[in-house]
Design a protein around this motif. Sequence first.
Motif, PDB file in Angstrom:
ATOM      1  N   SER A 605      43.065  41.372  17.292  1.00  0.00           N
ATOM      2  CA  SER A 605      42.216  41.931  18.543  1.00  0.00           C
ATOM      3  C   SER A 605      42.695  41.295  20.074  1.00  0.00           C
ATOM      4  O   SER A 605      43.094  40.032  19.733  1.00  0.00           O
ATOM      5  CB  SER A 605      40.723  41.854  18.494  1.00  0.00           C
ATOM      6  N   TYR A 606      42.695  42.027  20.861  1.00  0.00           N
ATOM      7  CA  TYR A 606      43.175  41.628  22.025  1.00  0.00           C
ATOM      8  C   TYR A 606      42.177  42.089  23.321  1.00  0.00           C
ATOM      9  O   TYR A 606      41.825  43.194  23.398  1.00  0.00           O
ATOM     10  CB  TYR A 606      44.542  41.959  22.286  1.00  0.00           C
ATOM     11  N   THR A 607      41.668  41.056  24.183  1.00  0.00           N
ATOM     12  CA  THR A 607      40.470  41.385  25.161  1.00  0.00           C
ATOM     13  C   THR A 607      41.245  41.014  26.442  1.00  0.00           C
ATOM     14  O   THR A 607      41.554  39.886  26.563  1.00  0.00           O
ATOM     15  CB  THR A 607      39.282  41.011  24.948  1.00  0.00           C
ATOM     16  N   PHE A 608      41.339  41.718  27.323  1.00  0.00           N
ATOM     17  CA  PHE A 608      41.566  41.498  28.787  1.00  0.00           C
ATOM     18  C   PHE A 608      40.327  41.784  29.532  1.00  0.00           C
ATOM     19  O   PHE A 608      39.868  42.870  29.538  1.00  0.00           O
ATOM     20  CB  PHE A 608      42.919  42.388  29.279  1.00  0.00           C
ATOM     21  N   ALA A 609      39.973  40.489  30.368  1.00  0.00           N
ATOM     22  CA  ALA A 609      38.432  40.799  30.825  1.00  0.00           C
ATOM     23  C   ALA A 609      38.331  39.819  32.092  1.00  0.00           C
ATOM     24  O   ALA A 609      39.393  38.907  32.303  1.00  0.00           O
ATOM     25  CB  ALA A 609      37.393  40.081  29.736  1.00  0.00           C
ATOM     26  N   LYS A 610      37.356  40.161  32.868  1.00  0.00           N
ATOM     27  CA  LYS A 610      37.057  39.038  34.162  1.00  0.00           C
ATOM     28  C   LYS A 610      35.569  39.180  34.163  1.00  0.00           C
ATOM     29  O   LYS A 610      34.685  40.329  34.135  1.00  0.00           O
ATOM     30  CB  LYS A 610      37.682  40.050  35.204  1.00  0.00           C
ATOM     31  N   LEU A 611      35.143  38.010  34.380  1.00  0.00           N
ATOM     32  CA  LEU A 611      33.814  37.760  34.626  1.00  0.00           C
ATOM     33  C   LEU A 611      33.494  37.280  35.684  1.00  0.00           C
ATOM     34  O   LEU A 611      34.028  35.769  36.080  1.00  0.00           O
ATOM     35  CB  LEU A 611      33.262  36.812  33.260  1.00  0.00           C
ATOM     36  N   ASP A 644      34.941  32.502  32.204  1.00  0.00           N
ATOM     37  CA  ASP A 644      35.825  33.495  32.179  1.00  0.00           C
ATOM     38  C   ASP A 644      37.355  33.102  31.677  1.00  0.00           C
ATOM     39  O   ASP A 644      38.055  32.003  32.162  1.00  0.00           O
ATOM     40  CB  ASP A 644      36.226  33.820  33.860  1.00  0.00           C
ATOM     41  N   THR A 645      37.746  33.995  30.711  1.00  0.00           N
ATOM     42  CA  THR A 645      39.036  33.776  30.128  1.00  0.00           C
ATOM     43  C   THR A 645      39.839  35.237  29.944  1.00  0.00           C
ATOM     44  O   THR A 645      39.362  35.986  29.102  1.00  0.00           O
ATOM     45  CB  THR A 645      38.721  33.322  28.558  1.00  0.00           C
ATOM     46  N   PRO A 646      40.646  35.642  31.093  1.00  0.00           N
ATOM     47  CA  PRO A 646      41.339  36.915  30.965  1.00  0.00           C
ATOM     48  C   PRO A 646      41.792  37.367  29.777  1.00  0.00           C
ATOM     49  O   PRO A 646      41.848  38.534  29.393  1.00  0.00           O
ATOM     50  CB  PRO A 646      42.345  36.704  32.052  1.00  0.00           C
ATOM     51  N   HIS A 647      42.602  36.483  29.107  1.00  0.00           N
ATOM     52  CA  HIS A 647      43.278  36.982  28.067  1.00  0.00           C
ATOM     53  C   HIS A 647      42.743  36.259  26.571  1.00  0.00           C
ATOM     54  O   HIS A 647      42.700  35.041  26.598  1.00  0.00           O
ATOM     55  CB  HIS A 647      44.737  36.684  27.910  1.00  0.00           C
ATOM     56  N   ASN A 648      42.554  36.927  25.740  1.00  0.00           N
ATOM     57  CA  ASN A 648      41.875  36.678  24.394  1.00  0.00           C
ATOM     58  C   ASN A 648      42.490  37.167  23.089  1.00  0.00           C
ATOM     59  O   ASN A 648      42.410  38.442  23.014  1.00  0.00           O
ATOM     60  CB  ASN A 648      40.299  36.936  24.322  1.00  0.00           C
ATOM     61  N   LEU A 649      43.329  36.799  22.190  1.00  0.00           N
ATOM     62  CA  LEU A 649      43.967  37.314  21.294  1.00  0.00           C
ATOM     63  C   LEU A 649      43.655  36.497  19.829  1.00  0.00           C
ATOM     64  O   LEU A 649      43.856  35.158  20.018  1.00  0.00           O
ATOM     65  CB  LEU A 649      45.501  37.029  21.476  1.00  0.00           C
ATOM     66  N   ARG A 650      43.027  37.366  18.945  1.00  0.00           N
ATOM     67  CA  ARG A 650      42.710  36.636  17.828  1.00  0.00           C
ATOM     68  C   ARG A 650      43.288  37.472  16.729  1.00  0.00           C
ATOM     69  O   ARG A 650      43.259  38.719  16.630  1.00  0.00           O
ATOM     70  CB  ARG A 650      41.011  36.552  17.641  1.00  0.00           C
ATOM     71  N   ILE A 651      43.759  36.950  15.690  1.00  0.00           N
ATOM     72  CA  ILE A 651      44.443  37.436  14.360  1.00  0.00           C
ATOM     73  C   ILE A 651      43.851  37.014  13.333  1.00  0.00           C
ATOM     74  O   ILE A 651      44.067  35.569  13.143  1.00  0.00           O
ATOM     75  CB  ILE A 651      45.899  37.181  14.463  1.00  0.00           C
ATOM     76  N   SER A 690      43.078  32.117  26.713  1.00  0.00           N
ATOM     77  CA  SER A 690      43.604  31.539  28.382  1.00  0.00           C
ATOM     78  C   SER A 690      42.648  30.652  28.775  1.00  0.00           C
ATOM     79  O   SER A 690      41.551  30.684  28.344  1.00  0.00           O
ATOM     80  CB  SER A 690      43.980  32.671  29.354  1.00  0.00           C
ATOM     81  N   GLY A 691      43.229  29.493  29.632  1.00  0.00           N
ATOM     82  CA  GLY A 691      42.200  28.844  30.192  1.00  0.00           C
ATOM     83  C   GLY A 691      41.186  29.225  30.985  1.00  0.00           C
ATOM     84  O   GLY A 691      41.080  30.244  31.373  1.00  0.00           O
ATOM     85  N   THR A 692      40.222  28.098  31.350  1.00  0.00           N
ATOM     86  CA  THR A 692      39.041  28.583  32.258  1.00  0.00           C
ATOM     87  C   THR A 692      39.225  28.018  33.775  1.00  0.00           C
ATOM     88  O   THR A 692      39.908  27.215  33.743  1.00  0.00           O
ATOM     89  CB  THR A 692      37.658  27.936  31.768  1.00  0.00           C
ATOM     90  N   PRO A 693      38.505  28.610  34.473  1.00  0.00           N
ATOM     91  CA  PRO A 693      38.928  28.623  36.018  1.00  0.00           C
ATOM     92  C   PRO A 693      38.407  27.198  36.491  1.00  0.00           C
ATOM     93  O   PRO A 693      37.370  26.538  35.744  1.00  0.00           O
ATOM     94  CB  PRO A 693      38.169  29.556  36.739  1.00  0.00           C
ATOM     95  N   SER A 761      40.315  31.323  40.188  1.00  0.00           N
ATOM     96  CA  SER A 761      40.645  32.308  39.187  1.00  0.00           C
ATOM     97  C   SER A 761      42.313  32.101  38.973  1.00  0.00           C
ATOM     98  O   SER A 761      42.774  32.276  37.706  1.00  0.00           O
ATOM     99  CB  SER A 761      40.557  33.803  39.460  1.00  0.00           C
ATOM    100  N   PHE A 762      43.068  31.444  39.907  1.00  0.00           N
ATOM    101  CA  PHE A 762      44.243  31.391  39.725  1.00  0.00           C
ATOM    102  C   PHE A 762      44.886  29.760  39.143  1.00  0.00           C
ATOM    103  O   PHE A 762      46.042  29.490  39.605  1.00  0.00           O
ATOM    104  CB  PHE A 762      45.168  31.516  40.986  1.00  0.00           C
ATOM    105  N   LEU A 763      43.898  29.069  39.221  1.00  0.00           N
ATOM    106  CA  LEU A 763      43.960  27.581  38.746  1.00  0.00           C
ATOM    107  C   LEU A 763      43.215  27.283  37.492  1.00  0.00           C
ATOM    108  O   LEU A 763      41.869  27.595  37.518  1.00  0.00           O
ATOM    109  CB  LEU A 763      43.714  26.920  39.928  1.00  0.00           C
ATOM    110  N   ARG A 764      43.666  27.264  36.370  1.00  0.00           N
ATOM    111  CA  ARG A 764      42.894  27.043  35.409  1.00  0.00           C
ATOM    112  C   ARG A 764      43.359  26.057  34.121  1.00  0.00           C
ATOM    113  O   ARG A 764      44.368  25.444  34.419  1.00  0.00           O
ATOM    114  CB  ARG A 764      43.341  28.534  34.324  1.00  0.00           C
TER     115      ARG A 764
END
Length: 835
Positions: A605-611, A644-651, A690-693, A761-764
């Motif tokens: 599963s892959y999630t691209f998100a913004k909080l 907030d973690t924009p990219h989340n990939l889990r296998i 991906s990292g957190t801001p 958001s651009f520094l994580r």
Amino acid sequence: MRRNVDSTGKTIPLYDPFNASGSIIPNAADRPRLQCNGVLDVICPNRIDATAARLIALLPHPDQPNLIANNYRSRSYSTQRSGLPSIKLDYVFNDKHRISYLYSRFHSPARPSINALEGLPGTGFPSDSLVQYHRLNDDYTITPTLLNHITLGFNRRNILEAPGYVSLFPADLAKATYLPGTVTPLAPGTSSTYSTGFATWGNSVFTDSRQRTIDFKEQIIWVKGKQNIKFGFNYLRGTYRRLDYNGAYGTASFSAAGTGNPNVATSGSDWASFLLGTASGGGFRYPGDTTFHWPYYAWYVQDDYKVTRKFTLNIGLRYEIPVPKEERKLHNSNFCPTCPNAAAGGLPGAMVYAGVNGQPSRFGETRMNAFGPRLGMAYQMDSKTVIRAGASIYYQPAREDGNADNGIQGFGGTFGAIANSLSNGVSYLTRNGFTSFATQIATLQPIIKDPAVLSANLLNQSPFYYNPKAGRTPYFGDWNFTIDRTLTKSSVFRASYHATIGNKLLSRQQQQNQLDPKYWAIYGTLLSQPVSSVINNPTVVAAGFKLPYAGFPTNLQLQQALRPFPQYSGIGSDAGGQNDGHMTYHSLEASLEHRFDKGLFVLASYTFAKLISGSNGEDANRTSDGQVQNQYNRRLDKAVASQDTPHNLRISYVYELPFGKGKPFLGNSNAIVNAVLGNWKVSAIHTYVSGTPLAISCNQNFFGAGANARCSFAPGAVTGDIPLLNPAWNEAKAFTVPYLNNAAFVLPANMTYGNTGRRLSFLRTPWTVQEDAALIRNFVISEKVKFELRASASNVLNRVTFASPNTTQSSSQFGLFTGQGNGPRNIQMGGRFSF
């Protein structure tokens, strides 16, 4: 302290809060540089406070003595023991009627808390937890198409935080360092708490929390043709009682302002203040016993309607009445921002009591418009494709919205040492404790029967404000759209869009009593000086300054006299006191599921998100970003959330190895070979997130007109010419080379808000990368007895996820990672019999 340097390597200057005769200098701007025998930024040994010396004696020798900070290896660990017995009884009256009862009990006794610094008493609050669940279910089939279901539930939770038997604080030392003036006698296993940025001695959490919940649910299911209709009612009554000793034995905190100069942005040290015994704050709690309760009502109807063979429609409506909490004996007080305070010359801002002088029995308003519509649909386009969509409005469940120690001033509550009472950053001296506040301590002793008396006694304290609107339950709007596509007989691909909007979320980031920044231009640095020393200053006289009310303490700073409620040092609103938070979440999600085929199951599963949020989390009792930088411009605090973690990939996958009887390989092996090599399974979970801001903090002085100061970008960082991350950093140098580029950030001048966001958001932080794996073997001992052997490893490749780096721009550790955010490889072996 000469080795205490900022991020540029420059020694942070210290200023002496004492004059030559040993008295505190009232005006901190007049402090001379701190020195010992002519050497700057050195404290002579004979000046070290006696209590500080006793506490320092507990410190072990540093692992890295060449460093002044981060020079100890953490030795903290925890242990736990728990039991979870349960029993379930079922009884069938006949083919239409059955009943069941479940009892479950969880008990975890407290274990000693171990400090990260060897030899120091633990600072945690290990808890003795006992939770009991009772569930009674009754199912009765009225007709073949009509079913009635009833649930009765009762929960009891008892949490005893930091019982005396888990404390490792020596009794003789606790007695010797007990803060004078604290009214609660020391109990076994307790002590006063001293906190610096370097170390903490003692624990301040001592409570006995007891919660009970009664729950009744009635549901009728009616199957009528193509429709499956559900009607229901839910009643819940929650009660929580708190016997509260949090901080009852006194707390002392220290800040850099105690040895700094308010006109020098980066100056002073909290550790130096601790050594000199100049405490910036602290206080204690008057032990309390309060009980809050609340009822909750809900009705709902749901219709699952199969319109056609391919199209199903779900329509529902839920109506709730979530009633806010009420204290059982009406031992509940609240700050009223518009009520006149006779003790402060009639200024607005006074205390009121529940049920007294026309006040309601509960201060929160009840939301009466909590309608929650639901709409969902599923449509089969063809034999391999299904479209699903749904939308709803729902409300935050009724629950304990914070601790029962809020809003009980006059019946419990706390005494807080008056800030800057002796000088900027100095409230009291450790050796004197709270003795200079003895009169006010006595007047705040519960129970205070008259709210007007409480208003007078709370002068220069922080009343608790539960905004009536905070009683109105937060609500969320949620919608989604999904496409399912079957690729093969064993594989399904899913793609979806999901969004959630949160409104009126609980928040604790307000500064209700912040100084208006307009006063910067009028008074400048005079704001930090005592009123007594500036009341005749030409600038102050020309501005038309008058004491806010007769009897205002002139030893307090000018900025305190200009606040919206000058009679109070602050306005507390934590743990559900406010509800002006908001959040927005949008995500695109995709997943591929391969069901078991030839021994393989895979889910990727892959999630691209913004909080995005303006308040960092809906749990108001636990926020990560503190108060807003500027209460008068809250819009500047809207940013990506800390979660907030924009990219989340889990296998994840499970694979039955193809060895052993009935398998492609070694299918005809003998019993011994099959026992060793056959019937093994391997499973794993791969996580890549991906990292957190990050947020970059500075320490410019706002002189009361703000909090949690943020840095500004260097001009080159705005244009992209200066990178935000240090180009020299890599994982091999992770703990020795800064991850952040100090040149990208600048310290704003005093009385200047930083232009970096609450979160960037651009520094994580770096990505979280981890793999967990397990090897499983099942043994069939007999027809009814099986044994499972399992070997599992978390973080099997022993990867390192870095904790957030130091983001305090003035720190010598700025940009450095000082800890690991995940655990090392952990291997476990286990076995389980099934019979």
